[in-house]
Design a protein around this motif. Sequence first.
Motif, PDB file in Angstrom:
ATOM      1  N   SER A 172      41.583  12.740  -2.905  1.00 41.11           N
ATOM      2  CA  SER A 172      41.526  11.590  -3.275  1.00 41.11           C
ATOM      3  C   SER A 172      42.843  11.093  -4.171  1.00 41.11           C
ATOM      4  CB  SER A 172      40.437  11.600  -4.737  1.00 41.11           C
ATOM      5  OG  SER A 172      39.164  11.876  -4.227  1.00 41.11           O
ATOM      6  N   VAL A 173      43.622  12.405  -4.536  1.00 38.86           N
ATOM      7  CA  VAL A 173      45.087  11.846  -5.180  1.00 38.86           C
ATOM      8  C   VAL A 173      45.812  11.391  -3.939  1.00 38.86           C
ATOM      9  CG1 VAL A 173      46.932  13.126  -6.011  1.00 38.86           C
ATOM     10  CG2 VAL A 173      44.868  13.639  -6.929  1.00 38.86           C
ATOM     11  N   ARG A 174      45.586  12.126  -2.755  1.00 33.68           N
ATOM     12  CA  ARG A 174      46.326  12.061  -1.588  1.00 33.68           C
ATOM     13  C   ARG A 174      46.317  10.601  -1.146  1.00 33.68           C
ATOM     14  NH1 ARG A 174      47.414  16.153   1.562  1.00 33.68           N
ATOM     15  NH2 ARG A 174      45.575  16.861   1.423  1.00 33.68           N
ATOM     16  N   ALA A 175      45.001  10.116  -1.232  1.00 38.61           N
ATOM     17  CA  ALA A 175      44.490   8.702  -0.399  1.00 38.61           C
ATOM     18  C   ALA A 175      45.118   7.635  -1.310  1.00 38.61           C
ATOM     19  CB  ALA A 175      43.355   8.605  -0.153  1.00 38.61           C
ATOM     20  N   ALA A 176      45.022   7.934  -2.683  1.00 39.61           N
ATOM     21  CA  ALA A 176      45.396   6.789  -3.568  1.00 39.61           C
ATOM     22  C   ALA A 176      46.887   6.744  -3.877  1.00 39.61           C
ATOM     23  CB  ALA A 176      44.529   6.838  -4.946  1.00 39.61           C
ATOM     24  N   LEU A 177      47.367   7.938  -4.097  1.00 32.39           N
ATOM     25  CA  LEU A 177      48.953   8.006  -4.331  1.00 32.39           C
ATOM     26  C   LEU A 177      49.886   8.558  -3.258  1.00 32.39           C
ATOM     27  CD1 LEU A 177      48.240   8.777  -8.058  1.00 32.39           C
ATOM     28  CD2 LEU A 177      48.699   6.434  -7.238  1.00 32.39           C
ATOM     29  N   GLY A 178      49.588   9.015  -2.421  1.00 31.00           N
ATOM     30  CA  GLY A 178      50.266   9.804  -1.283  1.00 31.00           C
ATOM     31  C   GLY A 178      50.989  10.923  -1.660  1.00 31.00           C
ATOM     32  N   VAL A 179      50.259  11.486  -2.918  1.00 31.89           N
ATOM     33  CA  VAL A 179      50.746  13.018  -3.513  1.00 31.89           C
ATOM     34  C   VAL A 179      49.980  14.221  -2.948  1.00 31.89           C
ATOM     35  CG1 VAL A 179      51.598  14.123  -5.397  1.00 31.89           C
ATOM     36  CG2 VAL A 179      51.900  11.670  -5.293  1.00 31.89           C
ATOM     37  N   ASP A 180      50.523  15.203  -2.591  1.00 27.57           N
ATOM     38  CA  ASP A 180      49.787  16.352  -2.104  1.00 27.57           C
ATOM     39  C   ASP A 180      49.861  17.290  -3.058  1.00 27.57           C
ATOM     40  OD1 ASP A 180      48.847  18.370  -0.845  1.00 27.57           O
ATOM     41  OD2 ASP A 180      49.917  18.473   0.719  1.00 27.57           O
ATOM     42  N   VAL A 181      48.910  17.739  -3.906  1.00 23.96           N
ATOM     43  CA  VAL A 181      48.938  18.888  -5.000  1.00 23.96           C
ATOM     44  C   VAL A 181      47.736  19.794  -4.294  1.00 23.96           C
ATOM     45  CG1 VAL A 181      49.411  17.161  -6.994  1.00 23.96           C
ATOM     46  CG2 VAL A 181      47.242  17.579  -6.182  1.00 23.96           C
ATOM     47  N   SER A 182      47.720  19.920  -2.938  1.00 21.87           N
ATOM     48  CA  SER A 182      46.509  20.877  -2.704  1.00 21.87           C
ATOM     49  C   SER A 182      46.902  22.414  -3.167  1.00 21.87           C
ATOM     50  CB  SER A 182      46.522  20.857  -1.058  1.00 21.87           C
ATOM     51  OG  SER A 182      47.798  21.104  -0.423  1.00 21.87           O
ATOM     52  N   ALA A 183      47.966  22.907  -2.977  1.00 24.66           N
ATOM     53  CA  ALA A 183      48.601  24.291  -3.368  1.00 24.66           C
ATOM     54  C   ALA A 183      48.229  24.223  -5.044  1.00 24.66           C
ATOM     55  CB  ALA A 183      49.988  24.523  -3.196  1.00 24.66           C
ATOM     56  N   GLU A 184      49.006  23.423  -5.742  1.00 24.82           N
ATOM     57  CA  GLU A 184      48.634  23.452  -7.331  1.00 24.82           C
ATOM     58  C   GLU A 184      47.064  23.519  -7.659  1.00 24.82           C
ATOM     59  OE1 GLU A 184      52.477  22.241  -6.376  1.00 24.82           O
ATOM     60  OE2 GLU A 184      50.434  21.656  -5.639  1.00 24.82           O
ATOM     61  N   ALA A 185      46.145  22.384  -6.766  1.00 23.01           N
ATOM     62  CA  ALA A 185      44.830  22.201  -7.211  1.00 23.01           C
ATOM     63  C   ALA A 185      44.145  23.426  -7.029  1.00 23.01           C
ATOM     64  CB  ALA A 185      44.380  21.057  -6.495  1.00 23.01           C
ATOM     65  N   ARG A 186      44.531  24.425  -5.817  1.00 24.22           N
ATOM     66  CA  ARG A 186      43.508  25.397  -5.440  1.00 24.22           C
ATOM     67  C   ARG A 186      43.888  26.410  -6.435  1.00 24.22           C
ATOM     68  NH1 ARG A 186      40.585  23.909  -1.307  1.00 24.22           N
ATOM     69  NH2 ARG A 186      41.566  22.503   0.203  1.00 24.22           N
ATOM     70  N   GLU A 187      45.069  26.497  -6.647  1.00 24.30           N
ATOM     71  CA  GLU A 187      45.497  27.354  -7.857  1.00 24.30           C
ATOM     72  C   GLU A 187      45.038  27.579  -9.352  1.00 24.30           C
ATOM     73  OE1 GLU A 187      49.494  29.148 -10.107  1.00 24.30           O
ATOM     74  OE2 GLU A 187      49.813  27.735  -8.344  1.00 24.30           O
ATOM     75  N   VAL A 188      44.970  26.271  -9.791  1.00 23.27           N
ATOM     76  CA  VAL A 188      44.450  25.876 -11.175  1.00 23.27           C
ATOM     77  C   VAL A 188      43.014  25.652 -11.537  1.00 23.27           C
ATOM     78  CG1 VAL A 188      47.057  25.523 -11.851  1.00 23.27           C
ATOM     79  CG2 VAL A 188      45.275  23.434 -11.319  1.00 23.27           C
ATOM     80  N   LEU A 189      42.418  25.042 -10.480  1.00 17.44           N
ATOM     81  CA  LEU A 189      41.060  24.713 -10.694  1.00 17.44           C
ATOM     82  C   LEU A 189      40.113  25.679 -10.262  1.00 17.44           C
ATOM     83  CD1 LEU A 189      40.907  20.944  -9.067  1.00 17.44           C
ATOM     84  CD2 LEU A 189      40.619  21.698 -11.504  1.00 17.44           C
ATOM     85  N   PRO A 190      38.997  26.025 -11.059  1.00 15.19           N
ATOM     86  CA  PRO A 190      38.259  27.040 -10.665  1.00 15.19           C
ATOM     87  C   PRO A 190      37.423  26.862  -9.139  1.00 15.19           C
ATOM     88  CG  PRO A 190      37.716  26.206 -12.934  1.00 15.19           C
ATOM     89  CD  PRO A 190      38.706  25.261 -12.332  1.00 15.19           C
ATOM     90  N   PRO A 191      37.395  27.827  -8.544  1.00 17.92           N
ATOM     91  CA  PRO A 191      36.689  27.524  -7.193  1.00 17.92           C
ATOM     92  C   PRO A 191      35.219  27.182  -7.315  1.00 17.92           C
ATOM     93  CG  PRO A 191      36.874  29.801  -7.618  1.00 17.92           C
ATOM     94  CD  PRO A 191      37.567  28.889  -8.743  1.00 17.92           C
TER      95      PRO A 191
END
Length: 862
Positions: free
Chosen positions: A386-405
């Motif tokens: 959703s972030v990538r599609a709307a704003l073109g920003v890739d936060v995959s590494a950070e999101a998988r690190e800080v968000l609970p699985p």
Amino acid sequence: MIRHSLGILILTIATSAGSLPGATADRTEGRVHSGVLALYDFLAIENGFVQDSAGRSEDSILKIANSDTVRLLPDGLELLAGGRLKSRSRPAKISDMVRIGGEMTLEAWIRPNATDQTGPATILTMSNGTDQRNFLLGQEGDRYVARFRTSKTDMEAKPGLSTVPGSVTDETTHVVFTRDRTGRGRIFVDGELAVEERIPGGTEDWEKASVTLGYEVDVGRPWTGAYHLVAIYGRDLSPREVSRNYRSGHHSRVSPSSRRNDGTRLFETEIAPLLARRCLGCHDSIVRQGGLDLSSRKTALAGGASGNAINPGSAETSLVWLRVDAETMPKDLAPLTKEQKTMLRDWIDAGAAWPYEKLDRAVHGGGDRAIGNWVSRLTVSEYIESVRAALGVDVSAEAREVLPPEVRADGFENTAYNLNVDLRHIEAYSRLAQIVADRLDVREVFDAEEVTEEWVLGLGQELLRGVLTEHELSQFLGLAESVTDVGGSAEQAARYVVEAMLQSPRFLYRVELQRGDGSAWPIDPYELASRISYMIWGAPPDDELLAKARSGVLGDDKEISRQVDRMLGDPRAVARANQFVGQWLDLDRLANLSPNPERFPGWNASLGADMRAETLEFFRDLVWDQQRPLAHLMNAQFTYLTPRLAKHYGLEPSRAGLSRYDLSSVESRGGLLTHGSVLTMGGDDASMVTRGLFILRDVLFSEVGDPPPGLDTTPVPAAPGRPRRDIAAERVESSACGGCHARFEPLAFGLEKFNGLGTHSEIDEHGNRLREDGEILFPGEREPVAYRSIADMMNLLARSDRVQRNITRKFAQFALGRPLVASDQRSIDEIHRSSMAGGGTYQSLVKAVAMSDLTRTIQTEH
């Protein structure tokens, strides 16, 4: 959450069956009745009041101001000079729900007495006089006009919309005004769009007011003519729905099919679960005590050894009812409650509606579980996309690190009721919003000198996947103004708006407003766009899909079909399909697989990764490259292996990397159940209990009860002279265990030659010779089907309608993000028929689910 729809206040007049001028005779669809709140039969007038025949609310009763000014017609009611109908009180249900949703529809079948009535003459209004008018549908000479009050209009709801001159005639006419959440207002005349203009602003200050037909309170502006039907909806009807109502005419208020649907709904929500839980244990297609099989309408009506079990229309001559009433059924169980008995009797007396081909304990035993309309939080992967599609920003590494699985619930990670939010989520979302804002080049999304209303609305549509309310808009504009007031730049203000939106519940959740009358309602076009996009892509709607939602055409069958075809051509559809199969088969567990190193010294973690890759690439090839029926997942004669995994399977490695292998000459392999990724779920001992339960529940979609409390379930290991199959057979034949184990352990007999890590052999580690023959008792069938080999078993599964229906159910559950309940079954049946008609492929299944009522409607709440 609250659905933004009102339900429908419908003031309808009993009419003859004749067609209206200009209306077609094709009424197969019937009127749009979603959410009827009030219904009036103007032929039944008591003491000057028109009673609400639906009996929903005292507010809905209409009072005739002067009986001398009203004339009943064979097909309606005519107001003469000075005539007026006014609601007994001020219906809060209308103002409350429009205030929440900002949308509505006014519909009228009328015949003006003259084409020169002015004022505008009041056909229908909701007002408290000149001080406040919520809406007006009126006549201004030979034009129809509509007014709708917002924060941008005056208190009299001006300015409004007006049709072109000549629109009004002295013929019976269908006039409809709609206003949607985006502010678009429309007037339709006889099913055709007459005018379209924006009516901007919010509806937060709507107040309770009287509903009046004929002339306005304290204002006058009388209108004379005949009314055939007047309806008020709390949502905007689509052009297709307006056309449907026009074609349906005003001939009836409740169709026979609507009455039949009452019995159908009772069966779906109450009777089917009751029969499944309390009767099928003794009277299914297998046990059939007393010769009675209650698993289908046909067999139930055929009765049993004692005679007529169910006689539609007569509970008193139905043995099922007589024995339930006498409390001799269900045998050896607690009798039915008084309420259950009453429902059963009423259902039989009403004709015993039975819309399903078969009654299934796995489908209907849980009934309509009280799961409610759960709001779906974005999963970790959906947040990233959703972030990538709307704003073109890739936060995959950070999101998988800080968000609970995510944790699987009911077999999938996106099950809404399990997507909770705790303090860790809140802190993570705040941190991620800052990271996104830091990485975002604000100038790419903001290039103005100040934060404007237009920019905030556009950004909100992208990030929040829909139209901002007036309140939301003012909050974001206020935030930007606060930044600039303390010396911040316009770019800084824009950045804070972005951060705020990224932490908004409307971004983090797929919010759907649910308030209505308790029935199923069509969802908002933007909500539909989100459902389809997250179903197919696991990502938000793109610009084209949002444009179709904004234009109002997304609800059209052909447009949905076209959009699904387009979206399936996007690489994101492949990634989403992999998420589906990965969660269905729980492939992520392979990363934590730790077999006993003494028994399996050749194991390493890389083999687990290879097994996962095998299944995903096999699925991709079959689904996307070949576009074969999904049932072929059970027996397709190819797979993808690394040299390491090929050697593990006992095959000759052919080339480096993950490569395609033809299995047509490998009798022991072919299909998902022969993949190491699936076989390893049986553990080191290749448990026939675990494997059998997986086939029963996740391949055949059936169920079995849990073991008794305190029972020792420690697996009995194989030993010399006692292979796993013989041990399982002892449990199956046991009087204490066989009732349950006979339903699932034999399903794993054909897999006995595969050890706990999926290696195939003819003898086990104890020298016991292993077998691969067996039989499958498909749920709902009376007799098992025998097979001689693994290949025979896989072919039986691939040809099974039960397996195909299970795949339909699994994907529908994943697509909807919630468990299926009993009342979903008719829709699931329709989805399955549509999918199979399209070839039974993944593509046909996605389209069938996207076009189904399960996707296009929402079960509203009062």
